[in-house]
Scaffold this active site. Structure first.
Site, PDB file in Angstrom:
ATOM      1  N   SER A 197       0.676  -1.243   0.046  1.00 56.54           N
ATOM      2  CA  SER A 197       0.621  -0.276  -0.580  1.00 56.54           C
ATOM      3  C   SER A 197       1.271   1.002  -0.009  1.00 56.54           C
ATOM      4  O   SER A 197       2.129   1.611  -1.445  1.00 56.54           O
ATOM      5  CB  SER A 197      -0.915   0.508   0.770  1.00 56.54           C
ATOM      6  OG  SER A 197      -1.584   0.729   1.104  1.00 56.54           O
ATOM      7  N   ASP A 292     -10.478  -3.549  -5.032  1.00 59.87           N
ATOM      8  CA  ASP A 292      -9.326  -2.523  -4.104  1.00 59.87           C
ATOM      9  C   ASP A 292      -9.415  -1.108  -4.715  1.00 59.87           C
ATOM     10  O   ASP A 292      -9.788  -1.324  -6.109  1.00 59.87           O
ATOM     11  CB  ASP A 292      -7.570  -3.092  -3.995  1.00 59.87           C
ATOM     12  CG  ASP A 292      -7.019  -1.586  -3.567  1.00 59.87           C
ATOM     13  OD1 ASP A 292      -7.912  -0.852  -2.746  1.00 59.87           O
ATOM     14  OD2 ASP A 292      -6.064  -2.775  -4.035  1.00 59.87           O
ATOM     15  N   HIS A 322      -7.869  -5.143  -1.059  1.00 61.69           N
ATOM     16  CA  HIS A 322      -6.729  -4.057  -0.543  1.00 61.69           C
ATOM     17  C   HIS A 322      -6.095  -4.610   1.185  1.00 61.69           C
ATOM     18  O   HIS A 322      -7.281  -5.298   1.683  1.00 61.69           O
ATOM     19  CB  HIS A 322      -6.931  -2.488  -0.169  1.00 61.69           C
ATOM     20  CG  HIS A 322      -5.883  -1.460  -0.153  1.00 61.69           C
ATOM     21  ND1 HIS A 322      -4.990  -1.422  -0.883  1.00 61.69           N
ATOM     22  CD2 HIS A 322      -5.449  -0.992   1.756  1.00 61.69           C
ATOM     23  CE1 HIS A 322      -4.283  -0.812  -0.659  1.00 61.69           C
ATOM     24  NE2 HIS A 322      -4.819  -0.660   0.815  1.00 61.69           N
TER      25      HIS A 322
END
Length: 364
Positions: A197, A292, A322
């Site tokens: 991320s 996501d 995610h």
């Protein structure tokens, strides 16, 4: 401390029992199957969304809210940890950041003799949450499965330290690792960067900046569901912006804390997808999750890297959310996807080492 440990164990056991139920019962609890864009949401992750209160409880308001969110992020990592890699040896110390030292943790898998490859790892959390504690289960997995040392770096967080504090710390930590590779037990020619991320964003930008500055470029980049284009709208940010874990509204809040003035017009480091030239990047493994909000921008970056001639392994795990690398203990699909990244890292560094030895033999 004892009470907290007992509570963590009890919650972890409850999670194992819940996700160990027979498939029909889990389907009943999770609700009807979710299909979007010809993708089927993984049942265990759908159930996780329904059971979200086990991992995230309401916290205090006001000044204490951020500290509570950060505490919960660390605790959630403990709950979802697989507990299979406790034999990985860890050592805590500090490394130089851009403005003072920052915490770091070195992971050494068992049976690793002599110098090895090294992954400098940056945790996720939207540049606002996360720590070496929240990344601990994932770093143990990567060290054990890739057979490399892992150096996890805890960079400064927004909003206390907005852009470019995190990036400056990430660059400083990588350069330190490259300079002190032998002290870390690593081969200086086999140093990769990686993250998930926000951390994947940092890993990508560190590699790009090293290439632009003609410094020591990482051998490889592992980027799990990266944030690449802060402030964008449309596409997957709309399609998966609600109901699939992290929301687009929350992403926007995080981006505004990290980049309170937006991405500077003369500095694309806050949104690597906007960089003019990516051709000097090292090989990249880039994964995205089908459900996501960040999916599209990650895949667009993979395409831009290909167009620039950069070797890229781009994987979309269609049924995942995610943050899937934090859910390996409860979702077989998330487990397999995360092991895929570890395998790519192992193979990439082995190839780099093999090519180096071949060149050395030819020049001898």
């Amino acid at each position: 401390m004892i009470a907290r440990s007992l509570r963590i164990r009890a919650l972890r056991l409850a999670l194992r029992l819940l996700f160990g139920l027979p498939h029909p019962i889990k389907r009943l609890l999770a609700g009807p199957a979710v299909r979007l864009e010809d993708q089927l949401l993984d049942l265990d992750l759908q159930l996780l969304i329904r059971a979200g209160d086990l991992l995230a409880r309401s916290g205090p308001a006001g000044d204490a809210a951020m500290a509570e969110q950060r505490r919960q992020a660390d605790e959630a990592a403990e709950l979802a940890a697989e507990g299979l890699f406790d034999d990985v040896v860890i050592r805590d110390f500090t490394v130089p950041g851009a403005d003072g030292s920052v915490p770091a943790r070195l992971y050494v898998p068992p049976g690793l003799d002599g110098r090895s490859g090294l992954l400098v790892y940056y945790h996720g959390g939207g540049f606002v949450l996360g720590s070496i504690a929240s990344a601990d289960p994932l770093c143990r997995l990567l060290a054990a499965q890739a057979g490399v040392r892992v150096l996890s770096v805890e960079y400064r967080l927004a909003p206390e330290h907005p852009y470019p504090a995190a990036l400056d710390d990430a660059i400083a930590a990588y350069r330190y690792a490259a300079e002190r590779a032998e002290w870390l037990g690593a081969d200086p020619d086999l140093i990769a960067v990686g993250g998930d991320s926000a951390g994947a964003n940092l890993a990508l930008v560190v590699a790009h900046q090293q290439a632009l500055s003609r410094g020591r470029v990482p051998s490889f980049v592992v980027a799990l569901y990266p944030a690449t284009d802060a402030g964008r709208t449309g596409g997957s940010r709309i399609s998966f912006g609600r109901g699939f874990g992290i929301t687009t509204d929350y992403l926007t809040e995080l981006e505004q804390m990290y980049l309170p003035d937006g991405v500077p017009a003369d500095d694309a480091r806050g949104a690597i997808l906007r960089a003019d030239d990516l051709s000097a990047m090292p090989p990249v493994y880039l994964s995205t999750a089908g459900f996501d909000p960040l999916r599209d921008e990650g895949e667009e970056l993979a395409e831009r890297l290909r167009e620039a001639g950069v070797p890229v392994v781009a994987r979309r795990f269609a049924g995942l959310l995610h943050g899937y690398a934090s859910f390996t203990a409860i979702s077989r699909a998330a487990h397999d996807a995360t092991f895929d990244a570890a395998s790519a890292l192992r193979a990439a560094l082995a190839l780099v080492g093999s090519l180096r030895e071949q060149r050395q033999r030819q020049s001898a």
